[in-house]
Scaffold this motif. Structure first.
Motif, PDB file in Angstrom:
ATOM      1  N   ILE A 179      -1.541   8.995   2.262  1.00 26.61           N
ATOM      2  CA  ILE A 179      -0.791   7.757   2.048  1.00 26.61           C
ATOM      3  C   ILE A 179      -0.607   7.588   0.542  1.00 26.61           C
ATOM      4  N   PRO A 180       0.585   7.227   0.081  1.00 27.15           N
ATOM      5  CA  PRO A 180       0.756   7.025  -1.358  1.00 27.15           C
ATOM      6  C   PRO A 180       0.164   5.691  -1.818  1.00 27.15           C
ATOM      7  N   GLY A 181      -0.132   5.624  -3.110  1.00 26.66           N
ATOM      8  CA  GLY A 181      -0.652   4.389  -3.685  1.00 26.66           C
ATOM      9  C   GLY A 181      -1.884   4.603  -4.545  1.00 26.66           C
ATOM     10  N   GLY A 182      -2.531   5.751  -4.380  1.00 27.83           N
ATOM     11  CA  GLY A 182      -3.715   6.036  -5.194  1.00 27.83           C
ATOM     12  C   GLY A 182      -4.767   4.959  -5.042  1.00 27.83           C
ATOM     13  N   VAL A 183      -5.308   4.519  -6.162  1.00 27.79           N
ATOM     14  CA  VAL A 183      -6.405   3.549  -6.136  1.00 27.79           C
ATOM     15  C   VAL A 183      -5.986   2.235  -5.453  1.00 27.79           C
ATOM     16  N   LEU A 184      -4.699   1.939  -5.452  1.00 26.01           N
ATOM     17  CA  LEU A 184      -4.219   0.708  -4.811  1.00 26.01           C
ATOM     18  C   LEU A 184      -4.486   0.758  -3.302  1.00 26.01           C
ATOM     19  N   VAL A 185      -4.574   1.992  -2.778  1.00 27.80           N
ATOM     20  CA  VAL A 185      -4.776   2.163  -1.342  1.00 27.80           C
ATOM     21  C   VAL A 185      -6.219   2.541  -1.001  1.00 27.80           C
ATOM     22  N   TYR A 186      -6.767   3.524  -1.722  1.00 27.14           N
ATOM     23  CA  TYR A 186      -8.116   3.963  -1.348  1.00 27.14           C
ATOM     24  C   TYR A 186      -9.193   3.105  -1.993  1.00 27.14           C
ATOM     25  N   GLY A 187      -8.874   2.475  -3.138  1.00 29.58           N
ATOM     26  CA  GLY A 187      -9.914   1.815  -3.908  1.00 29.58           C
ATOM     27  C   GLY A 187      -9.988   0.312  -3.723  1.00 29.58           C
ATOM     28  N   ILE A 188      -8.873  -0.370  -3.944  1.00 32.23           N
ATOM     29  CA  ILE A 188      -8.900  -1.830  -3.904  1.00 32.23           C
ATOM     30  C   ILE A 188      -8.839  -2.285  -2.449  1.00 32.23           C
ATOM     31  N   PRO A 189      -9.776  -3.116  -2.019  1.00 27.72           N
ATOM     32  CA  PRO A 189      -9.834  -3.478  -0.593  1.00 27.72           C
ATOM     33  C   PRO A 189      -8.693  -4.397  -0.145  1.00 27.72           C
ATOM     34  N   GLU A 190      -8.472  -4.350   1.131  1.00 32.45           N
ATOM     35  CA  GLU A 190      -7.468  -5.159   1.819  1.00 32.45           C
ATOM     36  C   GLU A 190      -7.577  -6.656   1.460  1.00 32.45           C
ATOM     37  N   PHE A 191      -8.810  -7.151   1.346  1.00 36.05           N
ATOM     38  CA  PHE A 191      -8.971  -8.599   1.130  1.00 36.05           C
ATOM     39  C   PHE A 191      -8.539  -9.027  -0.275  1.00 36.05           C
ATOM     40  N   ARG A 192      -8.348  -8.048  -1.145  1.00 33.47           N
ATOM     41  CA  ARG A 192      -7.903  -8.373  -2.497  1.00 33.47           C
ATOM     42  C   ARG A 192      -6.456  -7.941  -2.701  1.00 33.47           C
ATOM     43  N   LEU A 193      -6.072  -6.899  -2.008  1.00 31.62           N
ATOM     44  CA  LEU A 193      -4.705  -6.383  -2.129  1.00 31.62           C
ATOM     45  C   LEU A 193      -4.293  -5.806  -0.775  1.00 31.62           C
ATOM     46  N   PRO A 194      -3.619  -6.594   0.044  1.00 23.54           N
ATOM     47  CA  PRO A 194      -3.246  -6.100   1.381  1.00 23.54           C
ATOM     48  C   PRO A 194      -2.395  -4.830   1.279  1.00 23.54           C
ATOM     49  N   LYS A 195      -2.722  -3.880   2.139  1.00 19.81           N
ATOM     50  CA  LYS A 195      -2.037  -2.581   2.077  1.00 19.81           C
ATOM     51  C   LYS A 195      -0.558  -2.699   2.441  1.00 19.81           C
ATOM     52  N   SER A 196      -0.213  -3.726   3.220  1.00 21.08           N
ATOM     53  CA  SER A 196       1.201  -3.914   3.559  1.00 21.08           C
ATOM     54  C   SER A 196       2.005  -4.240   2.297  1.00 21.08           C
ATOM     55  N   ILE A 197       1.348  -4.878   1.336  1.00 18.79           N
ATOM     56  CA  ILE A 197       2.039  -5.216   0.088  1.00 18.79           C
ATOM     57  C   ILE A 197       2.248  -3.971  -0.759  1.00 18.79           C
ATOM     58  N   VAL A 198       1.227  -3.121  -0.795  1.00 15.21           N
ATOM     59  CA  VAL A 198       1.378  -1.859  -1.530  1.00 15.21           C
ATOM     60  C   VAL A 198       2.508  -1.048  -0.897  1.00 15.21           C
ATOM     61  N   GLN A 199       2.497  -0.991   0.427  1.00 11.56           N
ATOM     62  CA  GLN A 199       3.521  -0.234   1.145  1.00 11.56           C
ATOM     63  C   GLN A 199       4.916  -0.761   0.808  1.00 11.56           C
ATOM     64  N   ARG A 200       5.023  -2.066   0.768  1.00 15.73           N
ATOM     65  CA  ARG A 200       6.309  -2.685   0.485  1.00 15.73           C
ATOM     66  C   ARG A 200       6.801  -2.342  -0.932  1.00 15.73           C
ATOM     67  N   GLU A 201       5.864  -2.380  -1.879  1.00 11.20           N
ATOM     68  CA  GLU A 201       6.251  -2.035  -3.253  1.00 11.20           C
ATOM     69  C   GLU A 201       6.670  -0.567  -3.330  1.00 11.20           C
ATOM     70  N   ILE A 202       5.972   0.285  -2.595  1.00 14.56           N
ATOM     71  CA  ILE A 202       6.330   1.706  -2.615  1.00 14.56           C
ATOM     72  C   ILE A 202       7.682   1.911  -1.929  1.00 14.56           C
ATOM     73  N   ASP A 203       7.915   1.189  -0.857  1.00 14.56           N
ATOM     74  CA  ASP A 203       9.223   1.269  -0.191  1.00 14.56           C
ATOM     75  C   ASP A 203      10.343   0.882  -1.166  1.00 14.56           C
TER      76      ASP A 203
END
Lengths: 468, 285
Positions: A179-203
């Motif tokens: 999954i793309p995103g690096g630390v935004l995905v594997y490191g920072i937890p969902e409760f601080r940075l929802p993965k749907s938001i990372v996905q949206r920014e990558i989209d």
């Protein structure tokens, strides 16, 4: 309408999930401003002619420029987000995880007499508004005919990719994980940075024409030389700080000792908290110790609570003043029930007959003279060792540079710690056509600093490509 | 997506897939591994590459159904796809002309030892191979190993094929007969690799083993696969998977392999409950 120079509202507090409830779920802790709050908060901004806040922004966002559009007399959130995105391609992420208190908000002139404008929260508000209402549009650009490979899809890589795509270059991001995103995905937890938001920014970045290839470990499936030789005119390396540090104390290999990287990756990337619906397990006991006091340590401790830990400790050899985590993260962790054991460091981990962690032997510390980092150095107190019962230990001591790319690129110079040597202003490495930025250059830092390095590198890569 | 182009059942619970992965196939060397993910909810599963067809862009993967994920994988068929596959990971085997090399594979460990055996033979070594299994029906790749070895010995725990005993029984015999090798390569269960290493140590015969540690990312990022080798912490994914068997801390390697033993049970129970096993056995037949 408030008169300029006269502040009528207080700094708006961020609505939060209740600490007792949130410490048992993975939903986002901060709920975001309501429109009303955003308008009130924006009304506090003096929209200074010479805005000091911008001095604190590594990517030069026109802060008063965007806040002006959030103020009641303009109230054009689309224009506000457009203004932010002129400089920042990941606003929903930065609005959440940037340490604004030590950047833009630190310089806000209001902060001198009262509290600074909540710039980060406003940034988040407009970014979330766009996600809910608008759709990011990208204008077609004239292709330059140049191709750039970006290694790593963390904050620096995404920034480089977006900036170069807008300039017409054909960009391919190569990400090692699935999954793309690096630390935004594997490191920072969902409760601080929802993965749907990372996905949206990558989209959104993909909409600019960027290709993202996952499962590509550069250094293994191809090398930098092969990329440059075959298909690409330039390469950016943003591979991050992907090498966990351990303490080198006895017992570190017992089952139940994780690196923070492993603990967070199991939970965030692999969704271990949903085991056995998701098949990657993550195991903790009742008592969890997280060693270290940075943001990663706070993430680890708060994750442990959410996984069901009854007691969770942050163990740190200096005092509260030296804790590197953001004040807000420490505050949230304490509210949720994380206990701080300061001026304390483990010296040994004890295991049971099955090889599982059973206890931690800790030693007390006191603060001496300032060390090279300017912080008072911790000094162990002899004879102060004591034992704490423990089931799980998470080592959050920082990360080093992952050597996979540099090992396979002989003419890429690194320093003694293994960081790639790159010009601070341009990201240029010792190898022509190869640029680098983010944690792989600086050592573990913040999302926004990596993005700042990405901005500079994108500019330099564009210049380099224009001269080819 | 990575398509399964061929499925073969080699032994009860041991299956072979050919998978289309041209980019990985172009780079893969003996000793390296891939990590695959079956679907959105799946684990990242590391598997050593058993063979490569560069022209067709195929990887051969051989695995044993030992837990929930491998059982589910065993249910896949030709034409099915893996969602993710990344590699080649790990350091390649060191292949060189050394003289005499003994290649030992135990159980499903014969699969990763096969490409090394072949490369050692091609490099001009005299290759003696020993392959072992619990019983004759569990033995895999006998014909393939025979083709790339100067001599091949088969051993089974119960004597139902080849000699009765362990791979170490045969190795001991060879060493006692004075046929001293310049290198031993041993891949199989931890206890087997440990036993081989302990046997060769007094003879000071260099012994290479391949560790199949628990991993997550496979790129050196998480440290789940750490193991002390010669007193230093090494990561199997990037420093290995092959290590000097005389230097590996076997007790810690074995202990760490049991990290998630309870969770493995939980996952299996759910799988049985969902009737997974029945379906799998149906297909296997």
């Amino acid at each position: 309408m408030p008169k300029k120079g006269k502040i009528t509202a207080d700094r708006q507090t961020m609505p939060l999930q209740d600490a007792k409830i949130r410490s048992r779920n993975f939903n986002e802790v901060s709920l975001g401003y309501t429109e009303e709050q955003a308008l009130l908060e924006a009304s506090r901004c003096l929209t200074c002619k010479k805005p000091l806040c911008m001095d604190g922004c590594p990517v030069d966002v026109d802060i008063p420029g965007f806040i002006k559009f959030v103020q009641a007399e303009n109230r054009d959130f689309q224009k506000a987000i457009d203004k932010v995105k002129e400089k920042n391609n990941l606003p929903a992420i930065c609005g959440r995880v940037c340490p604004q208190e030590s950047q833009c908000e630190k310089y806000c002139v209001l902060g001198k007499k009262s509290q600074p404008v909540a710039i980060g929260r406003l940034e988040r508000f407009v970014a979330d508004w766009e996600m809910a209402h608008g759709d990011s549009q990208s204008n077609p650009v004239k292709p330059s005919g140049r191709k750039v490979a970006v290694v790593g899809s963390g904050p620096s890589g995404l920034t480089v990719a977006a900036d170069l795509a807008v300039l017409g270059h054909e960009v391919t991001i190569m990400e090692a994980l699935h999954i793309p995103g690096g630390v935004l995905v594997y490191g920072i937890p969902e409760f601080r940075l929802p993965k749907s938001i990372v996905q949206r920014e990558i989209d959104n970045i993909k909409k600019l024409g960027v290709t993202v290839r996952t499962n590509m470990v550069v250094g293994k499936i191809n090398t930098i030389d092969e990329l440059l030789g075959k298909d690409y005119d330039a390469v950016f390396i943003g591979t991050g700080a992907g090498l966990p540090y351990f303490m080198d104390i006895p017992g570190e290999n017992f089952n139940g000792v994780y690196s923070a990287n492993e603990f967070l990756t199991r939970n965030n990337l692999m969704k271990g908290y949903l085991f056995p619906d998701y098949l990657t397990p993550i195991k903790i006991g009742d008592k969890v110790a997280v060693i270290g006091a940075g943001n990663v340590a706070m993430d680890g401790a708060r994750t442990a609570l959410r996984l069901g830990a009854k007691e969770c400790y942050i163990i740190y050899r200096r005092s509260e003043n030296e804790m590197p985590a953001r004040a807000e993260e420490i505050e949230h962790a304490i509210e949720e029930g994380v206990q701080l054991h300061l001026l304390t460091s483990p010296v040994e981990i004890i295991g049971d007959e099955n090889g599982r962690v059973k206890a931690l032997i800790c030693q007390k510390y006191e603060l001496g003279e300032p060390d090279a980092s300017g912080r008072r150095s911790p000094i162990a107190i002899p004879g102060s060792e004591y034992e704490m019962e423990m089931d799980t230990v998470v080592m959050a001591l920082g990360q080093g540079p992952n050597p996979m790319v540099s090992q396979t690129t002989p003419d890429l110079q690194t320093n003694k710690w293994g960081n790639i040597i790159a010009d601070e202003a341009t990201g240029q490495t010792s190898k022509p056509g190869v640029f680098a930025g983010g944690d792989i250059v600086t050592g573990a830092a913040t999302v926004i600093k990596a993005m700042g390095a990405g901005k500079k590198a994108a500019k330099a890569i564009h210049e380099y490509l224009s001269c080819l | 997506m990575f398509e399964i182009t061929k499925k073969e059942i080699l032994a009860p619970g041991i299956k072979l897939f050919n998978v289309s992965a041209p980019e990985i196939a172009a780079k893969a060397q003996p000793g390296q591994f891939i990590i695959l993910r079956m679907d959105e909810k799946g684990e990242r599963i590391p598997l050593t590459i058993a063979d490569v067809d560069r022209q067709q862009g195929l990887l051969t993967l051989i695995f044993q159904e030992v837990g929930r994920s491998t059982m589910e994988m065993g249910e896949l068929n030709q034409g099915d796809h893996f969602l993710d596959m990344v590699g080649p990971l790990g350091k390649p085997s060191e292949i060189a002309k050394l003289g005499r090399v003994i290649c030992i594979g135990g159980g499903v460990g014969v699969a990763p030892v096969y490409p090394i055996t072949r490369a050692m033979k091609q490099a001009g070594n005299e290759v003696i191979s020993i392959i072992g299994a619990r019983s004759g029906d569990m033995l895999i790749l006998e014909k393939e190993m025979e083709k790339v070895s100067d001599s091949l010995y088969v051993v089974t725990d119960d004597g139902s094929a080849g000699m009765k005993g362990f791979v170490t029984t045969k190795l001991q015999e060879i060493l006692a007969a004075g046929r001293r090798p310049d290198l031993v390569v041993a891949i199989g269960p931890l206890v087997m690799m440990q036993a081989v290493s302990e046997l060769t140590k007094p003879y000071r015969i260099k012994t290479v083993v391949s560790l199949n540690s628990i991993m997550v990312d496979g790129t050196g990022m998480c440290g789940a696969c750490r193991v002390p080798v010669g007193g230093k912490t090494k990561f199997a994914c990037v420093d290995g998977p092959e290590f000097d068997g005389h230097q590996v801390d076997w007790a810690i390697a074995a202990m760490r392999a049991r990290m998630f033993i309870d969770e493995e049970k939980t996952a299996m129970e759910r799988y049985h409950h969902a009737g997974g096993e029945c379906q799998c056995q149906k297909k296997a037949r």
